[in-house]
Design an enzyme around this catalytic site. Structure first.
Site, PDB file in Angstrom:
ATOM      1  N   GLY A 141      76.053   1.948-107.751  1.00 43.87           N
ATOM      2  CA  GLY A 141      74.969   1.005-107.453  1.00 43.87           C
ATOM      3  C   GLY A 141      75.092  -0.257-108.272  1.00 43.87           C
ATOM      4  N   ASP A 166      55.378  -0.720-109.774  1.00 45.17           N
ATOM      5  CA  ASP A 166      56.478  -1.176-108.916  1.00 45.17           C
ATOM      6  C   ASP A 166      57.015  -0.024-108.066  1.00 45.17           C
ATOM      7  OD1 ASP A 166      58.189  -3.075-107.824  1.00 45.17           O
ATOM      8  OD2 ASP A 166      59.720  -2.819-109.369  1.00 45.17           O
ATOM      9  N   ALA A 193      70.372  -6.612-110.115  1.00 45.89           N
ATOM     10  CA  ALA A 193      70.340  -7.835-110.929  1.00 45.89           C
ATOM     11  C   ALA A 193      70.698  -7.521-112.381  1.00 45.89           C
ATOM     12  CB  ALA A 193      68.954  -8.463-110.841  1.00 45.89           C
ATOM     13  N   GLY A 224      72.878  -5.207-113.516  1.00 45.70           N
ATOM     14  CA  GLY A 224      74.256  -4.781-113.776  1.00 45.70           C
ATOM     15  C   GLY A 224      74.690  -3.684-112.824  1.00 45.70           C
TER      16      GLY A 224
END
EC number: 2.7.11.24
Length: 370
Positions: free
Chosen positions: A39, A158, A42, A44
């Site tokens: 995967g 989130d 943003a 890394g």
């Protein structure tokens, strides 16, 4: 695949070995043997790996140049603080945080998690058939994990399908606690660009200061709807459009259901929207179980004070085949998660180092001033 490479500048740090994956250098402890990258975000790259000491498969997340952006550094610190305390089968386990060689100069952070096969976003996107049993089991586990998180006085803030990891036998674990906050924190409004709009509760879209655990329940409702319909229920293009889509489906709100809005401009905007009778959720999701629709209606309620709670949702008849009231112990202690938003880099670095020491107590005796 992972390629073994020479260390940068030819200088090999003791106890580390070096791999390249997706043009990213991994400097990791020698006990971890990487398998392949799985995967990228943003922050890394994430790779699967084997811990050769235990033979356990793990996921290693490299956060590149963590101090380049102070908000990202604070997110990482929050994740470390939180996951050190949380222990629940529906919350991802943080197994290790690799110890850098030099305290004062390290830039990258390597987090080691239990390895999962995929996430709910990938499953929803796939052609895999999702039966009522699948939807019920995923929702049950999400609510169980969330009840535990809320019992620790934490809001996740989130929740979305990509933050719900799943393995081959449908076990689900909540991950990504970088936006989590203590539920009694006031005056820390969410930074617009880091919050996923499609799963955001009306009270957040309307910039209300006083929000609570019901924001996570709204997100669960959006995720549940997406499981039933295989696409997001509210795909807004920006904040005001998101509110408009919500009102289109839920219907125009009565005046008493707008009392929670403490921002006069936001209240005016909601009143200005054209009248909508709303849409029937059973028509939107004709294949869904009647009890699933009933629970979804109780989650997707505009006024947060009238939205079902996590505990009530677990006791809803739709969850009856799975719910055991004795199998949901609360977190042992409310966690002090407060991280000062205004911390300078030196302090964030110090606190992050201290978090790492919990996984490597022997390192506290080493010279850390380098």
């Amino acid at each position: 695949m992972a390629t073994l490479v020479d260390p940068p500048n030819g200088i090999r740090n003791e106890g580390k070995h070096y791999f390249s994956m997706w043009q990213t250098l991994f400097e990791i402890d020698t006990k971890y043997m990487p398998i392949k990258p799985i995967g990228r975000g943003a922050y890394g790259v994430v790779c699967s790996s084997v811990n050769s000491d235990t033979n356990e498969k793990v996921a290693i997340k490299k956060i590149h140049n963590v101090y380049e952006n102070r908000i990202d550094a604070l997110r990482t610190l929050r994740e470390l603080k939180l996951l050190r305390h949380l222990r629940h089968e529906n919350v991802i386990a943080l197994k290790d945080v690799m110890m850098p060689i030099h305290k004062m100069s390290f830039k990258d952070v390597y987090l080691v998690y239990e390895l999962m096969d995929t996430d709910l976003h990938q499953i929803i996107k796939s052609s895999q058939v999702l039966s009522n049993d699948h939807c019920q089991y995923f929702l049950f586990q999400l609510l169980r994990g969330l009840k535990y998180i809320h019992s620790a006085n934490i809001l996740h803030r989130d929740l979305k399908p990509g933050n719900l990891l799943v393995n081959a036998n449908c076990d689900l674990k909540i991950c990504d606690f970088g936006l989590a906050r203590a539920s009694n924190t006031k005056g820390q409004f969410m930074t617009e660009y880091v919050v996923t709009r499609w799963y955001r509760a009306p009270e957040l879209l309307l910039c209300c200061d006083n929000y609570g655990t019901s924001i996570d329940v709204w997100s669960v409702g959006c995720i549940f709807a997406e499981l039933l319909g295989r696409k997001p229920i509210f795909q807004g293009t920006e904040c005001l459009n998101q509110l408009k889509l919500i009102v289109n489906i839920l219907g125009s709100q009565r005046e008493e259901d707008l009392e929670f809005i403490d921002n006069p401009k936001a209240k005016r905007y909601i009143r200005s929207l054209p009248y909508s009778p709303g849409m029937s959720l059973s028509r939107l999701y004709p294949g869904a179980h009647v009890l699933a629709i009933d629970l979804l209606q109780k989650m997707l309620v505009f006024d947060p004070s009238k939205r079902i709670s996590v505990s009530e949702a677990l006791q809803h008849p739709y969850m009856a085949p799975l719910y055991d009231p004795n199998a949901n112990p609360p977190a042992q202690v409310p966690i002090d998660l407060d991280v000062d938003e205004d911390l300078r880099e030196e302090m964030i670095r110090e606190m992050m180092w201290n978090e790492m020491l919990h996984y490597h107590p022997q390192a506290s005796t080493l010279n850390t001033e380098l």
